[in-house]
Each structure stands twice: as C-alpha cells, then as structure tokens.
Design an enzyme around this catalytic site. Sequence first.
Site, PDB file in Angstrom:
ATOM      1  N   CYS A 259       0.788  -1.234   0.000  1.00  0.00           N
ATOM      2  CA  CYS A 259       0.000   0.000   0.000  1.00  0.00           C
ATOM      3  C   CYS A 259       0.816   1.277   0.000  1.00  0.00           C
ATOM      4  O   CYS A 259       0.679   2.105  -0.889  1.00  0.00           O
ATOM      5  CB  CYS A 259      -0.940  -0.004   1.197  1.00  0.00           C
ATOM      6  SG  CYS A 259      -1.994  -1.451   1.235  1.00  0.00           S
TER       7      CYS A 259
HETATM    8  C1  UGA Z   1      -0.810   0.596   5.545  1.00  0.00           C
HETATM    9  C2  UGA Z   1      -1.431   1.646   6.470  1.00  0.00           C
HETATM   10  O1  UGA Z   1      -0.788   1.622   7.745  1.00  0.00           O
HETATM   11  C3  UGA Z   1      -2.930   1.402   6.659  1.00  0.00           C
HETATM   12  O2  UGA Z   1      -3.486   2.454   7.431  1.00  0.00           O
HETATM   13  C4  UGA Z   1      -3.579   1.390   5.268  1.00  0.00           C
HETATM   14  O3  UGA Z   1      -4.976   1.197   5.355  1.00  0.00           O
HETATM   15  C5  UGA Z   1      -2.966   0.280   4.449  1.00  0.00           C
HETATM   16  O4  UGA Z   1      -1.544   0.545   4.315  1.00  0.00           O
HETATM   17  C6  UGA Z   1      -3.653   0.269   3.108  1.00  0.00           C
HETATM   18  O5  UGA Z   1      -3.572   1.254   2.368  1.00  0.00           O
HETATM   19  O6  UGA Z   1      -4.395  -0.674   2.814  1.00  0.00           O
HETATM   20  P1  UGA Z   1       0.145  -1.878   5.890  1.00  0.00           P
HETATM   21  O7  UGA Z   1       0.565  -1.829   4.458  1.00  0.00           O
HETATM   22  O8  UGA Z   1      -0.498  -3.091   6.428  1.00  0.00           O
HETATM   23  O9  UGA Z   1      -0.867  -0.666   6.203  1.00  0.00           O
HETATM   24  O10 UGA Z   1       1.480  -1.652   6.698  1.00  0.00           O
HETATM   25  P2  UGA Z   1       2.008  -0.748   7.900  1.00  0.00           P
HETATM   26  O11 UGA Z   1       1.789  -1.404   9.181  1.00  0.00           O
HETATM   27  O12 UGA Z   1       1.514   0.640   7.738  1.00  0.00           O
HETATM   28  O13 UGA Z   1       3.580  -0.778   7.574  1.00  0.00           O
HETATM   29  C7  UGA Z   1       4.076  -0.316   6.322  1.00  0.00           C
HETATM   30  C8  UGA Z   1       5.585  -0.328   6.295  1.00  0.00           C
HETATM   31  O14 UGA Z   1       6.111   0.748   7.060  1.00  0.00           O
HETATM   32  C9  UGA Z   1       6.249  -1.599   6.857  1.00  0.00           C
HETATM   33  O15 UGA Z   1       7.303  -1.961   5.996  1.00  0.00           O
HETATM   34  C10 UGA Z   1       6.763  -1.166   8.203  1.00  0.00           C
HETATM   35  O16 UGA Z   1       7.885  -1.896   8.624  1.00  0.00           O
HETATM   36  C11 UGA Z   1       7.131   0.288   7.927  1.00  0.00           C
HETATM   37  N1  UGA Z   1       7.136   1.149   9.129  1.00  0.00           N
HETATM   38  C12 UGA Z   1       5.990   1.386   9.799  1.00  0.00           C
HETATM   39  C13 UGA Z   1       8.327   1.748   9.535  1.00  0.00           C
HETATM   40  O17 UGA Z   1       9.394   1.560   8.917  1.00  0.00           O
HETATM   41  N2  UGA Z   1       8.300   2.570  10.643  1.00  0.00           N
HETATM   42  C14 UGA Z   1       7.175   2.819  11.329  1.00  0.00           C
HETATM   43  O18 UGA Z   1       7.225   3.599  12.308  1.00  0.00           O
HETATM   44  C15 UGA Z   1       5.993   2.211  10.896  1.00  0.00           C
END
Ligand code: UGA
Length: 416
Positions: A259
Amino acid sequence: MRTCIIGAGYVGTVTGACLAKLGNRVIFVDNDGEKLELIRERRSPICEPGLDEIMRNIEVEATADLNYGVRNSEITFVCVATPTSGALGNSDPRLVKRVCQEIGKSLNRYHLVVIKSTVTPGTTGRDVIPLLEKDGKRLGQDFGVCVNPEFLREGFAVHDFMNPDRIIIGEADERSGQILEKLYESFASPILRVNLKTAEMIKIASNAFLSTKISFINEIGNICKNLGIDVYEVVKGMAYDERIGDKFLNAGVGFGGSCLPKDLQALIAMSGRETGYNPKILREVLNLNQQQPLKIIELLKRHIPHLANMAIGILGLAFKPGTDDVRASSATTVIEQLLGEGAQVKAYDPKAIPNFKAIFPQIEYVEPDEVLKCDAILILTDWEEFATLDYKGKIVIDGRRVLKAEEARIYEGICW
Ligand code: UGA
C-alpha cells in the site's frame, strides 16, 4: 442489509466477513474458483488473524456470477485490485472500471455502488459513473455511488475494520451517503461525509502522510547515526509534544508492503499528469525510501569492505512482522545489492520464505542457526523471535531495532 462484495482479496474478504458478523447478508463475487470454494467451506481465502474464526461462524454466499450478486443485494462494494502500471507508478483502475461496467448492466432497481478499492482522486466521478450509466441507467435515479476507503493494516485488519478511527463516506449525492451511513450506524467512530474525490484524496493522502513520517524519521536517523546519536531516544524526547506524538516514527530500513509505496507513487504520478504540479516532498519521501535499505550495506562495509564470496545472513524477508507478504519489502533491495556484489546470501523468515523464493530462487533459505554462522547478519524485519537468538560473537547490522542483538561482537543500528 443485503450486500455484495466484488473481489474476495484482502480488503473484500475482511469487509464481507465483518459485515456478515455484524448481521448483514453477504454475497462474495470472485472469478477465482479456489477462493469461492474456501469461502463455501467457511474458510478464509486470505491469511489474516481472526478471519478464519469469523468465517467459521457466519453464513455467506460465494459465486462467480456478478449479476446474481448485484441483483440479490442493495449495496455492492467494489474491492478489486488497483495495481501500479508502468514506470511512472500510475495506479491502474482497469479492473474497477471493468467491474463497474458489468454492475451497470446488472442493475434492475435502485442500488448503491461503493468503491472501496484505492483509486486516485477523480477516478470515480470521471471514469466509474459514466461506465455505470453506459447501459442507460442514471445516477440518482437507478443507482447511487459512494467512495468508502479502507484503512486496514495487514495483521490487524479485522480489528481495524471493527474499530475504525473514522469512517469516510464520499457521496455522489445525499441519498447514496445516507444509505451507507445507515450500514455503519452501529459503529461508534466519527463518520465524515464528503464528495467523491475528497474521499479518494483522504485515503491516498493518509498513506502519503504515513510514508512521509517514516522517511522523515529515517532521514533524521541517518543524521543521528553520523553524529553518534540514538534516534529512538530523540523520538522519545520529541513525542512529549502532543502535536508530534510517537506513532509511526520507528526509524529503520524503510517502508514496504502493498500500500504505502504504491499509493505514494500513484499520487505523485497523478499529480504531475493531471494537475501539472510536481510534488517535491512526496518525491523525496519515495527517493529516500528507495535508498534507505542500501544504508545497511554501507554500514556492513565498514566491517567487511569486500562482500564478494562472503556469507551474509538475512533475518527477515517480510515487509513487516506477522505476515508472509514480501511485496516492496526492503529485503528485495538489500539482497539484490548483495548479490550484485558477489555475496553468498543465506536467509531466514518465519513465514515469508515461500513468497520470497518465488522472486529470489537463487539464494539459500536456512534456519536461524545457519544464518547466525554467516560472516555477518543483517536484520531486516522485526519478528519477535529475532529477540530470542544468540548473537554473541557475531557481526550484526540491525535495520529494525532488535536490541537483543546489541550483545553481538560488533553491533550497528541503522539509525542509532
Ligand atoms: C498501511 C497503512 O498503515 C494502513 O493504514 C492502510 O490502510 C494500508 O496501508 C492500506 O492502504 O491498505 P500496511 O501496508 O499493512 O498498512 O502496513 P504498515 O503497518 O503501515 O507498515 C508499512 C511499512 O512501514 C512496513 O514496511 C513497516 O515496517 C514500515 N514502518 C511502519 C516503519 O518503517 N516505521 C514505522 O514507524 C511504521
């Protein structure tokens, strides 16, 4: 209410299962026979905590017949994929359009069509409504349209559906919005009703903002690293300011998944193409994220300058813990670079090995104890079990803050 879910993928299955659990009638429509079979057997076609249990306890229909689904429901949710297309990263709404044209043909009495798929601002008004009207049906009279974006995190999707921070309803007209608001009446969360393109923008801007937070803190983290400062301590200090907070400020090896990178690229591409505006911050957020995984190799080379024929162990292939999803995972960039420099790569992940193997068949997949025997170890996903390994005597470069690894002979955090 009687609802039809088109697309039993990630968003569709969670939406349908949760709506059924809340007492609505649900018909899943998909053209994948295996998925339909699983649903009929009361099993989830996707892997997501809590979903199998919900599926076991609800009664839903599953069919490949879109006409049947639409004609036997009052609301249809369009939950099909909008993948990236081309080098510019445009979002491809072809599936949404194809499905909506079919829905248009099936309409035989007033029906609400809800776009849940993530589309760029303007898509529903410009592309979807004319297709629904193609067969002579009229918006407002024969059908209504809403955009109702999802905010579901992988691994927490059921929780996020049932306890949303907000429900966004983009409406083509008052009647459409009212029907959808009624469906959500049992939810305690705020409901915001806006026009279609505002709703589309709320979704894509939310993901762009989350991406920006991560690239921002990674950039601060890169500066901290050069100054010998721990960026996590810095965030702790910043977070007391309520305007800043501490959420989504975990510095590391970059963001991945299906996403955040995709939606950011789509917004950048759409902005240039349709408005002539070059979004400079967003471009840098993306650039930084493409570079960030390579930082870990830079740090590795401080200790092993020449990687040719060196055994490099990788802990973590999934884009985040708790999933087998490797789409846009930082591990892809890191491993490509390591292979380019002639390193021997040995990798472990608790869940994602089969998916990663499909794109990188040439590396070795091993158990954690084999990874720990390598010349150096890179941590790329923060799986809990990585905090139980014995790193003593090793060289570890940590991209995800697994602090147990500090016990290594040589330990480097990417931003700390
Ligand atoms: C993301 C959004 O968080 C959701 O709100 C959204 O609905 C979703 O995309 C979507 O569009 O369907 P998701 O892809 O499941 O959700 O993943 P996240 O938990 O947001 O993590 C995304 C990436 O960011 C991961 O690689 C994670 O490791 C990284 N991340 C996250 C960081 O590097 N640092 C952080 O502080 C948080």
